[in-house]
Write a protein that holds these residues in place. Structure first.
Motif, short mmCIF file in Angstrom:
data_model
loop_
_atom_site.label_atom_id
_atom_site.label_comp_id
_atom_site.label_asym_id
_atom_site.label_seq_id
_atom_site.Cartn_x
_atom_site.Cartn_y
_atom_site.Cartn_z
N GLU A 141 3.54 -3.38 0.17
CA GLU A 141 4.09 -4.01 1.54
C GLU A 141 5.50 -5.23 1.07
O GLU A 141 6.20 -4.97 2.12
CB GLU A 141 3.71 -5.49 2.00
CG GLU A 141 2.76 -4.95 3.85
CD GLU A 141 1.81 -5.48 4.46
OE1 GLU A 141 2.00 -6.72 4.42
OE2 GLU A 141 0.87 -5.27 4.71
N PRO A 169 -1.30 -4.36 1.40
CA PRO A 169 -1.10 -5.98 1.39
C PRO A 169 -0.96 -6.07 -0.62
O PRO A 169 -1.62 -7.75 -0.30
CB PRO A 169 -1.68 -7.00 2.06
CG PRO A 169 -2.36 -5.67 2.60
CD PRO A 169 -2.24 -4.61 2.57
N ALA A 170 -0.24 -5.84 -1.45
CA ALA A 170 -1.01 -6.12 -2.42
C ALA A 170 -0.44 -8.23 -3.05
O ALA A 170 0.92 -7.78 -2.35
CB ALA A 170 0.11 -5.29 -3.95
N PRO A 171 -0.87 -8.40 -4.06
CA PRO A 171 -2.20 -7.66 -4.89
C PRO A 171 -3.31 -7.70 -3.92
O PRO A 171 -3.77 -9.25 -4.13
CB PRO A 171 -1.98 -8.90 -5.79
CG PRO A 171 -1.02 -10.06 -5.34
CD PRO A 171 -0.82 -9.89 -4.20
N VAL A 172 -3.58 -7.18 -4.08
CA VAL A 172 -5.52 -6.68 -4.22
C VAL A 172 -6.09 -6.27 -4.95
O VAL A 172 -6.67 -4.75 -4.84
CB VAL A 172 -5.90 -6.66 -2.43
CG1 VAL A 172 -6.95 -7.01 -1.96
CG2 VAL A 172 -4.39 -6.20 -1.17
#
Lengths: 389, 389
Positions: free
Chosen positions: A75, A93-96
């Motif tokens: 993102e 929506p990193a970091p995940v």
């Protein structure tokens, strides 16, 4: 800086790159290309950020068989990517770490129009898959029976031949760095450390409009240096030292890569002879560089000349290489490479030798292959070794 | 530079790293670690070269269950590696794409004393296997039934807790970069481009003894910037702009990573409120950082404060992260991370928010976790937004 080429590229440049890629993909029976590295994401999209210095987030671009590339990115990069020619931008929506783009990428690849059942990726020499390998394996499993295979040949051929706009950027950074080396001679003196000499050069190229110097190696030694990769250190430069500075400096994402030698005080005859020999070997390499010649031929003309002059060899493994978005690129001027030169290729011509035990002399210039020979992009090193003080 | 810590590390530091690695390997039933990336080769050996900027040659270090690490590297690196504490150095004349270290590495791994039948490699989050993946697969096939599995947990735990000597280097670069930011304020003015502002900062840190600035991001916008990853551009800074410069600058292979904000002309009330809010969020993060607290708790105290002040969120995905040999390292201050802080961890505290559509405010400081709290490594940003002109 006056005389600097425009930054970025026209949309037509990216369209042409994509179109060439798609032709090469069709020849190699690939339904798509998956790229993960800074230079390949930038090559296809124009997305230009220093944020790659952070290893946390993976970034993906998928080039389908038809149409524009698709960006599958964190993102945080969405607004930046929206400023490029790319319109199909998919973000998460990193970091995940639990699912850092794996599902989004696998879904994107699986939805590509299929024909050959194969996707090319960065699996070969000088390539890196810039994502957790465990995640890469997950993606491969998720997209099966679609096969993720080696796309190196496509990427090499694409990037190996530069456009005029790419060469303009390389020529610009070669020129400003050449001028910086000439100015640097005035600022070097006995008593500086290798590190200080390199700092002066870093500042000199910045003042002249360079963006950055990811590579600024400097090493000095009495009557010759003993390596070309381990400096700069805090070693103080003394009278009778020979200093080499070798730099990969950038402008708008494109590198120069060449070195210059400096003698501190009048050099001995053996040093002057070595300098003259390597200068001539460089010239032989430049003179041999034309469409139809091979990288191995360039290597041979330089090696022959050096060996006749008594070279004890070197541990570098080649005498120059491709150059562009990276400090070193395919191909290599070495035995067995046998790449045929073509207009638009940009190369370093880099002969070097150990001329006495623990004493090396290495030269380097940058060239672009033209229709009937080559263009020297750097300002040619002086035939006589520059003497400081 | 006066006050700079010594370069390099004592041999005892490398022995301690290796010993800790071997303890962690035993706990995880690994017979060895295979590392391929710049920071891991440097971590175990002390081999420090800019030559990694060239993607051509792979480099390997193998950490066995007992004894010192083994270097399996290109010939060009042999003399440099011989200058480190490593004595078992195996080289091949790279580049040789036909067998670029594959046989030598596979033989080395296969000859390790076995017990668990497993080798750990850089397969997990924030890791990259820096070699051609096709070659990595060949190595895995050649060493079977020895299994190459994920060694990320070992590498994270090792590097996550820094030694005093490592923290000395980070503190030094944090300090000199803080001082450079303070001096920079005198040199900024309306009419400069973002690029020129970043160049001034690059020169300022070099003059103060930094080695390099692999990350020097700058972006300005009227009343606030709209991103923190896409600059600097040639955009001219105007009155009423807010400029953020965020830098990853290095000393002796260790990073600082923090930013500073500057207002060009007296900022509006909304900007001043945003600055004050994010300053207070930073303080809350620093105050909460102590052994036993978690990264998720740090994220929560900052997020709560920002949300109460009307934050519209952000696309960054976390509010700080580990820091050391890389610009960003494990862990992340984010929901779900839940890493328990321990003495020796070095972190960025990095709250940010969009406070109006397309207008962001982001702050950042660097800290080291101590026995009973944390040490601020940077010179704390002023509570009032600095005003230029």
């Amino acid at each position: 800086m006056t005389g600097a080429p425009p930054r970025g590229f026209a949309r037509a440049e990216f369209e042409a790159r994509t179109s060439r890629a798609q032709t090469l993909m069709a020849e190699r029976e690939l339904d798509g290309l998956l790229v993960t590295s800074e230079q390949h994401v930038r090559y296809f999209t124009g997305f230009d950020s220093q944020f790659w210095a952070s290893p946390t987030r993976p970034w993906f671009v998928v080039v389908p068989r038809e149409g524009a590339p698709i960006a599958v990115i964190p993102e945080i990069g969405g607004p930046g990517m929206a400023g490029t020619w790319i319109t199909d931008i998919r973000t998460w929506p990193a970091p995940v770490p639990e699912d850092d783009g794996v599902s989004l990428l696998a879904d994107t690849l699986s939805a590509l129009p299929g024909r050959f059942g194969r996707i090319g990726a960065e699996l070969g020499p000088e390539m890196v898959v810039r994502m957790p390998l465990a995640d890469f394996r997950r993606v491969c499993d998720r997209v099966a029976p679609l096969e993720v295979t080696d796309g190196t040949a496509v990427l090499r051929l694409l990037r190996g031949v530069k456009s005029p706009a790419e060469i303009d950027k390389i020529r610009h950074v070669c020129r400003l760095t050449s001028e910086a080396f000439l100015a640097l001679a005035e600022r070097l003196s006995v008593g500086m450390t290798e590190w200080e000499a390199c700092r002066e050069m870093r500042i000199e190229v910045l003042r002249r409009g360079a963006d950055s110097s990811p590579y600024m190696m400097g090493v000095a030694g009495r009557g010759g240096y003993d390596n070309i990769v381990m400096g700069p250190t805090q070693r103080v430069i003394e009278r009778d030292d020979i200093l080499i500075i070798d730099t990969g400096t950038t402008f708008d994402g494109y590198y120069c890569d060449f070195d210059r030698n400096f003698a501190f005080g009048k050099p001995g005859d053996d040093v002057r002879r070595a300098h003259e020999t390597v200068w001539r070997a460089t010239q032989a390499g430049i003179d041999a560089a034309r469409p139809g010649a091979t990288t191995t031929e360039l290597w041979r003309v330089m090696t022959t000349l050096l060996e006749e002059a008594g070279s004890r060899g070197s541990n570098v493994g080649r005498m120059g290489h491709g150059l562009g978005m990276q400090l070193t690129e395919w191909p290599s001027n070495r035995p067995g490479d046998d790449t045929t030169l073509a207009p638009g290729m940009v190369l370093t011509i880099e002969p070097g030798m150990e001329f006495a035990p623990g004493r090396m002399m290495v030269h380097e210039e940058n060239i672009a292959i033209t229709e009937d020979g080559c263009e020297l992009l750097t300002i040619r090193a002086a035939r006589e070794l520059p003497v400081i003080g």
